[in-house]
Design an enzyme around this catalytic site. Sequence first.
Site, PDB file in Angstrom:
ATOM      1  N   CYS A 400      29.516  80.760   6.101  1.00  0.00           N
ATOM      2  CA  CYS A 400      29.273  81.194   7.485  1.00  0.00           C
ATOM      3  C   CYS A 400      28.477  80.138   8.245  1.00  0.00           C
ATOM      4  CB  CYS A 400      28.591  82.559   7.495  1.00  0.00           C
ATOM      5  SG  CYS A 400      28.582  83.363   9.097  1.00  0.00           S
ATOM      6  N   HIS A 526      32.523  85.604   4.216  1.00  0.00           N
ATOM      7  CA  HIS A 526      31.510  85.819   3.175  1.00  0.00           C
ATOM      8  C   HIS A 526      32.202  86.257   1.883  1.00  0.00           C
ATOM      9  CE1 HIS A 526      27.789  85.667   5.687  1.00  0.00           C
ATOM     10  NE2 HIS A 526      28.664  85.948   6.651  1.00  0.00           N
ATOM     11  N   GLU A 528      31.182  86.405  -1.035  1.00  0.00           N
ATOM     12  CA  GLU A 528      30.307  87.106  -1.982  1.00  0.00           C
ATOM     13  C   GLU A 528      30.450  88.613  -1.885  1.00  0.00           C
ATOM     14  OE1 GLU A 528      27.739  86.083   1.677  1.00  0.00           O
ATOM     15  OE2 GLU A 528      29.259  85.091   0.435  1.00  0.00           O
TER      16      GLU A 528
END
Length: 585
Positions: A400, A526, A528
């Site tokens: 990001c 993102h 994750e």
Amino acid sequence: MKYILVTGGVISGIGKGIISSSIGTILISYGFRVTSIKIDPYINIDAGTFSPFEHGEVFVLDDGGEVDLDLGNYERFLGITLHRDNNITTGKIYQYVIDRERRGDYLGKTVQVVPHITDAIQEWVERVARISVDDDTAEPDICIIELGGTVGDIESMSFVEAFRQFQFRVKKENFCVVHVSLVPQPNSTQEHKTKPTQHSVKELRGYGLTPDLIVCRSTTPMPLSVKEKISMFCQVDKDHVICMPDVKTLYRVPILLEESGVYNFLSTRLNLIQKSSYDESFMIKWRDLIERSERQLDEVVIALVGKYTALEDAYASVLKALNHAALFCNRKLKIRFVDSTDLEENTKKEDPVKYHEAWQQLCSAHGVIVPGGFGSRGIEGKIAAIEWARKQLKPFLGICLGLQCAAIEFARHVLNYHDATSSEFDTTNHQVIIEMPEHNTGNMGGTMRLGRRTTHFVTDDSIIKKLYGNVDSIDERHRHRYEVNPRYIEELEKAGMKFVGKSDDNQRMEILELDNHPYFVGVQYHPEYISRPLKPSAPYLGLIWAACGELKNVLMHVTKEQMATTDSTRKSSGTFSHKNLFRHT
């Protein structure tokens, strides 16, 4: 529908989310469909406007919901996809009731906490508990509800009262309470002190809820005498008092709970009818995960250059994704938290020792990750770290804001636009990063580009595409309001920065890579958020493999495997798959 309410006593932050997730994991292994609800008693509508220093990271769901980080634990442990309504806040409930009052739904009655707020909570729970998860259209069998905070908090009183009523609404055989409480051990004696737990259970009973199972959190295992004492004063069978001491890895919690007889208790208490045989292979995978996490000898060191390093929870999903990838690569992960402000020239003047220590931490790491964030503080330190990683050929992953800083750094030091920046920080001539026009609303909450979006690969010559399994597109979760300025794309690409992944409309730059670098990747999304213990995220895998010096061999293996895979097979997978990567190990 069966309901399991998980409450907390003595202090907050003792692991109610992990306990809830672990109970769900056990139930899934016995063939039950499980969903989860997290209740946060704050007045905020959602977690989107929280400071990372105060509340940790904001977790983003597929539907764009900005929620408490505990929902990330639920998704990772249970392997399900939740929705924004699975996170209930006081703000949401009051907004719902007030909207109804404005419409005249209450027919002129005086709107009160009881019954209108408490009824709204119960209706919300019943509705959300029946929403199917993932692609499974069947209704879940069991809903695990975590009540945030601590019993006795004034903020949660309306929720406690709602569940006091709820237990009669759904009948006793369909509702049970699991109370998670701290049993402290003073350093002076190391004796397990049960009085705080006794008081918290007494208070819970005073509100009309009786715990069926007490999970005692402690530093070390409790002796039988302590369990018997808690059992006597809390009026709970001693077999229903479970000790959960600190463990080396959270993956061990489901195993310990299972060995403590949690399933047998829940099966009897809720009259559970097992729908399929016990999936031993499911728990075998968890045991294998534990063994691998505790036996690694080879270490990989990753420097996390961030703005909120004072609180690890601010990067909870990032840390878990790194751990998932390191486990997959059979490496022991060591994270070095580097405050990006410490890398800046101002720190060099004001505190040269801190400055040199920060750079030493960065330079001695095997790889660098620059995660997301907001605001101008620490940006120059992030850009300096990225420049060093680019020039020193150090494996780098930008998430990001990390991607945006990478684009700024490249524009400054390769294109020689020395005043290159983001419109978030400054209004110079070279705004390499700009705000997305459709999100410039003036409000803060819920105005970003949020949730699951599709990214299309525009070239086959891409490291990250190979790591994703050479699929044509991927679906990942986003949370941002700034993007790379399309005006500079052509110049950046001519100078060697490749934008290998773009949005549906081909306007937004989603993934960047550098030529002639072992691993220099930036992603606007993102990854994750959808990383799982048994299915790590591809960009994080790439970083760990590159940091271990194995990425080149891995990519060669993936390429050979993909040569035997038809385009139709890849297309049918829908999104990316790590199937070929798992074959490598």
